[in-house]
Design a protein around this motif. Structure first.
Motif, PDB file in Angstrom:
ATOM      1  N   ARG A 156      18.117  18.850 -81.574  1.00  0.00           N
ATOM      2  CA  ARG A 156      18.364  20.294 -81.474  1.00  0.00           C
ATOM      3  C   ARG A 156      17.260  21.041 -82.225  1.00  0.00           C
ATOM      4  O   ARG A 156      16.331  21.541 -81.620  1.00  0.00           O
ATOM      5  N   ASP A 157      17.288  21.013 -83.560  1.00  0.00           N
ATOM      6  CA  ASP A 157      16.234  21.730 -84.295  1.00  0.00           C
ATOM      7  C   ASP A 157      14.888  21.046 -84.060  1.00  0.00           C
ATOM      8  O   ASP A 157      13.857  21.701 -83.914  1.00  0.00           O
TER       9      ASP A 157
ATOM     10  N   LEU B 178      25.555  23.098 -80.900  1.00  0.00           N
ATOM     11  CA  LEU B 178      25.346  24.360 -81.632  1.00  0.00           C
ATOM     12  C   LEU B 178      25.803  25.547 -80.793  1.00  0.00           C
ATOM     13  O   LEU B 178      25.638  25.554 -79.564  1.00  0.00           O
TER      14      LEU B 178
ATOM     15  N   HIS C 262      29.398  23.443 -84.048  1.00  0.00           N
ATOM     16  CA  HIS C 262      28.633  24.044 -85.141  1.00  0.00           C
ATOM     17  C   HIS C 262      28.288  25.477 -84.738  1.00  0.00           C
ATOM     18  O   HIS C 262      27.497  25.688 -83.828  1.00  0.00           O
TER      19      HIS C 262
ATOM     20  N   PHE D  40      27.091  29.479 -85.897  1.00  0.00           N
ATOM     21  CA  PHE D  40      26.299  30.117 -86.957  1.00  0.00           C
ATOM     22  C   PHE D  40      26.095  31.596 -86.680  1.00  0.00           C
ATOM     23  O   PHE D  40      26.182  32.053 -85.536  1.00  0.00           O
TER      24      PHE D  40
ATOM     25  N   SER E 156      27.499  27.860 -90.259  1.00  0.00           N
ATOM     26  CA  SER E 156      26.234  28.045 -90.987  1.00  0.00           C
ATOM     27  C   SER E 156      25.925  29.516 -91.163  1.00  0.00           C
ATOM     28  O   SER E 156      26.078  30.305 -90.220  1.00  0.00           O
TER      29      SER E 156
ATOM     30  N   GLU F 292      22.983  31.589 -91.264  1.00  0.00           N
ATOM     31  CA  GLU F 292      21.537  31.536 -91.019  1.00  0.00           C
ATOM     32  C   GLU F 292      20.817  32.436 -92.022  1.00  0.00           C
ATOM     33  O   GLU F 292      21.309  33.494 -92.395  1.00  0.00           O
TER      34      GLU F 292
ATOM     35  N   ASN G 125      27.480  24.987 -93.960  1.00  0.00           N
ATOM     36  CA  ASN G 125      26.071  24.610 -94.034  1.00  0.00           C
ATOM     37  C   ASN G 125      25.238  25.780 -94.557  1.00  0.00           C
ATOM     38  O   ASN G 125      25.393  26.904 -94.087  1.00  0.00           O
TER      39      ASN G 125
ATOM     40  N   PRO H 202      21.636  27.004 -94.645  1.00  0.00           N
ATOM     41  CA  PRO H 202      20.265  26.796 -94.197  1.00  0.00           C
ATOM     42  C   PRO H 202      19.237  27.569 -95.025  1.00  0.00           C
ATOM     43  O   PRO H 202      19.457  28.728 -95.372  1.00  0.00           O
TER      44      PRO H 202
ATOM     45  N   THR I  78      16.512  28.694 -93.736  1.00  0.00           N
ATOM     46  CA  THR I  78      15.982  28.836 -92.379  1.00  0.00           C
ATOM     47  C   THR I  78      14.465  28.966 -92.331  1.00  0.00           C
ATOM     48  O   THR I  78      13.812  28.428 -91.436  1.00  0.00           O
TER      49      THR I  78
ATOM     50  N   HIS J  15      20.495  22.452 -95.147  1.00  0.00           N
ATOM     51  CA  HIS J  15      19.694  22.461 -93.901  1.00  0.00           C
ATOM     52  C   HIS J  15      18.379  23.131 -94.288  1.00  0.00           C
ATOM     53  O   HIS J  15      18.258  24.354 -94.258  1.00  0.00           O
TER      54      HIS J  15
ATOM     55  N   HIS K 188      14.239  23.803 -94.248  1.00  0.00           N
ATOM     56  CA  HIS K 188      12.980  23.754 -93.484  1.00  0.00           C
ATOM     57  C   HIS K 188      11.816  23.562 -94.440  1.00  0.00           C
ATOM     58  O   HIS K 188      11.897  23.817 -95.635  1.00  0.00           O
TER      59      HIS K 188
ATOM     60  N   ALA L 263      17.820  29.802 -82.229  1.00  0.00           N
ATOM     61  CA  ALA L 263      18.629  29.389 -83.366  1.00  0.00           C
ATOM     62  C   ALA L 263      17.853  29.592 -84.636  1.00  0.00           C
ATOM     63  O   ALA L 263      16.657  29.581 -84.615  1.00  0.00           O
TER      64      ALA L 263
HETATM   65  O1  KIV Z   1      17.430  26.856 -89.632  1.00  0.00           O
HETATM   66  C1  KIV Z   1      18.524  27.337 -89.314  1.00  0.00           C
HETATM   67  O2  KIV Z   1      18.996  28.345 -89.857  1.00  0.00           O
HETATM   68  C2  KIV Z   1      19.261  26.682 -88.242  1.00  0.00           C
HETATM   69  C3  KIV Z   1      20.699  27.057 -88.082  1.00  0.00           C
HETATM   70  C4  KIV Z   1      21.054  27.273 -86.657  1.00  0.00           C
HETATM   71  C5  KIV Z   1      21.557  26.010 -88.713  1.00  0.00           C
HETATM   72  O3  KIV Z   1      18.738  25.809 -87.589  1.00  0.00           O
END
Ligand code: KIV
Ligand code: ZN
Length: 518
Positions: free
Chosen positions: A15-16, A75, A99, A101, A141, A143, A169, A171, A173, A204, A206, A518
Motif C-alpha cells: 500500500r504505502d 485502507l 484501517h 484515517f 490513523s 494523518e 496509529n 503517522p 506522515t 508509522h 516516513h 493517502a
Molecule cells: O503516512 C501516512 O500518514 C499514511 C497514513 C494513511 C497511515 O500512510
C-alpha cells in the motif's frame, strides 16, 4: 496477543510501498509477495487501498483469499464508500482489519480537508463506528500526527477508541519528527488518554530525514506495540521504516529493547528479493541488513579479525537473515535441478517451467562466457526471461554506431507480432537513438520517466541491468533487462516496459494516477 512485549509487525509494502513513484506491482506479483510475507510471519498485511482503483480492489480481494496466518487489511479514508470497498474486498477472509484515517494537523485540516477540528471529530466518530459494523479489528490513523496539536490529538485518539478502534496509529506522515519528540508523543498518549488501555498504539514513520526506524523504535520504547513498515523501506518519497531494520534491531539489541516479533528472520533476504524483483527497485549496496555489502568485509584488517573471530566485525550473522555465506554460485556444470533450487533461494516462487527453461538456457550460455556466475547474475537472467513470456514487440537485432565524430545511430530489426520491421534512427547519444528507432518502427507516444543502469556484478564483463519507466495517459509500467551489453539491455528494457504497457492497454487497466491519496 497477550505478551505485553510482543511487537505486532504491520507491513504496508503493497500500500504505502506501492505509492513510491514507479513501484507499481501486478496482481500476480502482489500474490507472490503476500505468500512470502505470510510465511515470513508478518502479523498484518496492508494489501492496498481498495477504493483507489479496480486493480487495488482486486489485489486486496485475491490476497484476502490466500493468507493463512497474516491478517489482511485495507485502507479507507473517513467515508462510507471507502469503508464499504474495504469490507467487500476483505470479507473473503475470516478475520480482517479495516484501517481508516483522517488528517488531524491544523495545516491538513485547513488546506487539505477544508474542515474544522469539530468536523474532523465528527468524521472520526462516524467512520470508526461504521467500520466496526463489519469487523472488530478497526485501526484508526491521525494523518500528519506528528504535526498535530497534542491536546487535540489526545481528544481524537480518545474518541476513536470510544468509537471502536482497537489500534491507534500515529503517522509521521512527512518524516518530520525526531526520536525524542516521537517518544514524547507516544508517552503523552499513554499517560493522558483515559481509555488508552483499550487499544494498541502503533507507529508509522516516513524516512524524509533518515529517521524512520529510529523514530519507530523510540515509539516502541515508549509503549507502542505495533510498527508499520515496509520491506526494503520502500514508500512515499524517501520511504517508510524498513521492516528488516526494525526486526533485526530488536533482535540484535534485545538487551536494550526486550521485545519480540513473530518474524522468521531467516526469510528476510528472500522477502527483500521478491519485493525488489516485483517493483524493479534495486536494493542499494550498503542498505542495512539486505544490501549486497551488508555482510561483506573488504579491508584486510577486518578480514583478519573475522577469520580469528566473526564477532569482531559482525553484530549478526548473514545466516540469521537468510543470506548464504557466499554469493558465488553455480558454474557451467550445474544442472537444471540445482538451478531450480537456486531460484527458490533467491525468492522466485511460482515460476512456470517455460520461464525456468528459458532462464536455464541463458544461464548455460552465460556460464560459458563468464568466469564467475553470481546470484545477482541469475536473478537478472530470470527477470529477463519472465519478461519474454508475453511479448508483442521483440528485438531481433541491434547495431549501434557511437563515439566521437559521427551522429550516434541505432539500426534495428523488430519482430512485431510476427511482422519483421527494420529501420534506423540518429539520436542525442546511443540510447536516445535506440529509443527513437523503437518509436519509429512501432508507433507510440509515451513519456520516458526513468532510465537507470546498474552493473549487477563486478568487472568489465559484468551484466548490466537497465530499468526503464514509461507513462501513457496516466498508466505507468516499469521494464527491466539484463545483458553484458548495456545498449542491448537498454533496448530490451524499453521494449519490456512497452510490452507491459500494451498488455495494460488491452486489459483496460485503470489509470495509476487515481484522484485519492493517502
Ligand atoms: O503516512 C501516512 O500518514 C499514511 C497514513 C494513511 C497511515 O500512510
Ligand atoms: Zn505513510
Amino acid at each position: 496477543m497477550s505478551d505485553k512485549n510482543r511487537i505486532i509487525i504491520f507491513d504496508t509494502t503493497m500500500r504505502d510501498g506501492e505509492q513510491s513513484p514507479g513501484a507499481s506491482m501486478s496482481l500476480e506479483e502482489k500474490i507472490q509477495i503476500s505468500r512470502v510475507f505470510d510465511e515470513l510471519g508478518v502479523d498484518v498485511i496492508e494489501a492496498g487501498f481498495p477504493i483507489a482503483s479496480p486493480g487495488d480492489f482486486e489485489a486486496v480481494t485475491e490476497i484476502s483469499k490466500i493468507l493463512k496466518r497474516s491478517t489482511p487489511c485495507g485502507l479507507a479514508r473517513a467515508t462510507k464508500k471507502d469503508i464499504d470497498a474495504c469490507k467487500e474486498s476483505l470479507s473473503h477472509s475470516e478475520k480482517f482489519r479495516i484501517h481508516t484515517f483522517i488528517s488531524t494537523s491544523a495545516l491538513h485540516m485547513k488546506h487539505k480537508l477544508n474542515k474544522s477540528s469539530e468536523e474532523v471529530l465528527d468524521a472520526i466518530k462516524e467512520s470508526v463506528s461504521y467500520a466496526r459494523k463489519f469487523t472488530d479489528d478497526v485501526e484508526w490513523s491521525c494523518e500528519d500526527g506528528t504535526r498535530t496539536d497534542m491536546d487535540y490529538m489526545c481528544k481524537t485518539v480518545e474518541l476513536a477508541i470510544k468509537s471502536g478502534a482497537r489500534t491507534i496509529n500515529i503517522p509521521d506522515t512527512v518524516g518530520y519528527s525526531v526520536p525524542s519528540e516521537f517518544k514524547t508523543i507516544i508517552e503523552t498518549l499513554m499517560n493522558k488518554v483515559p481509555n488508552i488501555d483499550k487499544a494498541i498504539l502503533s507507529t508509522h514513520c516516513h524516512n524524509d530525514l533518515g529517521l524512520a526506524v529510529a523514530n519507530s523504535l523510540a515509539g516502541v520504547t515508549a509503549g507502542a506495540r505495533q510498527v508499520e513498515c515496509t520491506i526494503n523501506g520502500i514508500g512515499e518519497r524517501a520511504g517508510n521504516a524498513a521492516l528488516e531494520e526494525i526486526v533485526m534491531a530488536i533482535k540484535t539489541r534485545n538487551d536494550l529493547m526486550p521485545f519480540t516479533t513473530g518474524i522468521n528472520t531467516k526469510l528476510i533476504s528472500k522477502a527483500s528479493k521478491v519485493v525488489s524483483n516485483a517493483t524493479g527497485f534495486p536494493v542499494q549496496y550498503n542498505k542495512a541488513i539486505v544490501g549486497k555489502n551488508a555482510f561483506a568485509h573488504e579491508s584486510g584488517i577486518h578480514q583478519d579479525g573475522m577469520l580469528k573471530n566473526r564477532k569482531t566485525y559482525e553484530i549478526m550473522t548473514p545466516e540469521s537473515v537468510g543470506v548464504k555465506k557466499t554469493s558465488l554460485v553455480m558454474g557451467k556444470h550445474s544442472g537444471r535441478h540445482a538451478f531450480k533450487d537456486k531460484l527458490s533461494d533467491l525468492g522466485y516462487v511460482g515460476i512456470t517451467d517455460d520461464v525456468i527453461q528459458l532462464a536455464f538456457g541463458k544461464f548455460k550460455i552465460l556460464a560459458d562466457k563468464k568466469k564467475h556466475v553470481y546470484d545477482e547474475d541469475i536473478a537478472a537472467l530470470v527477470d529477463d526471461s519472465l519478461i519474454k513470456e508475453e511479448n508483442v514487440v521483440k528485438l531481433k537485432s541491434l547495431k549501434v554506431v557511437a563515439g566521437t565524430g559521427e551522429p550516434q545511430t541505432a539500426e534495428m530489426t523488430l519482430d512485431i507480432l510476427g511482422e519483421i520491421k527494420t529501420g534506423s534512427e540518429t539520436g542525442d547519444g546511443p540510447v536516445d537513438a535506440i529509443f527513437k528507432c523503437i518509436k519509429k518502427l512501432y508507433k507510440h507516444e509515451i513519456n520516458l520517466q526513468l532510465y537507470q543502469v546498474h552493473a549487477v556484478t563486478e568487472g568489465t564483463d559484468a551484466q548490466a541491468t537497465v530499468s526503464v519507466r514509461i507513462e501513457e495517459n496516466g498508466k505507468t509500467t516499469v521494464g527491466q533487462a539484463a545483458n553484458t551489453d548495456t545498449l542491448v539491455a537498454s533496448a530490451e528494457a524499453y521494449l519490456n516496459a512497452l510490452n507491459k504497457l500494451i498488455i495494460k492497454r488491452k486489459r483496460k487497466a485503470p489509470d495509476d494516477s487515481v484522484s485519492v491519496s493517502a
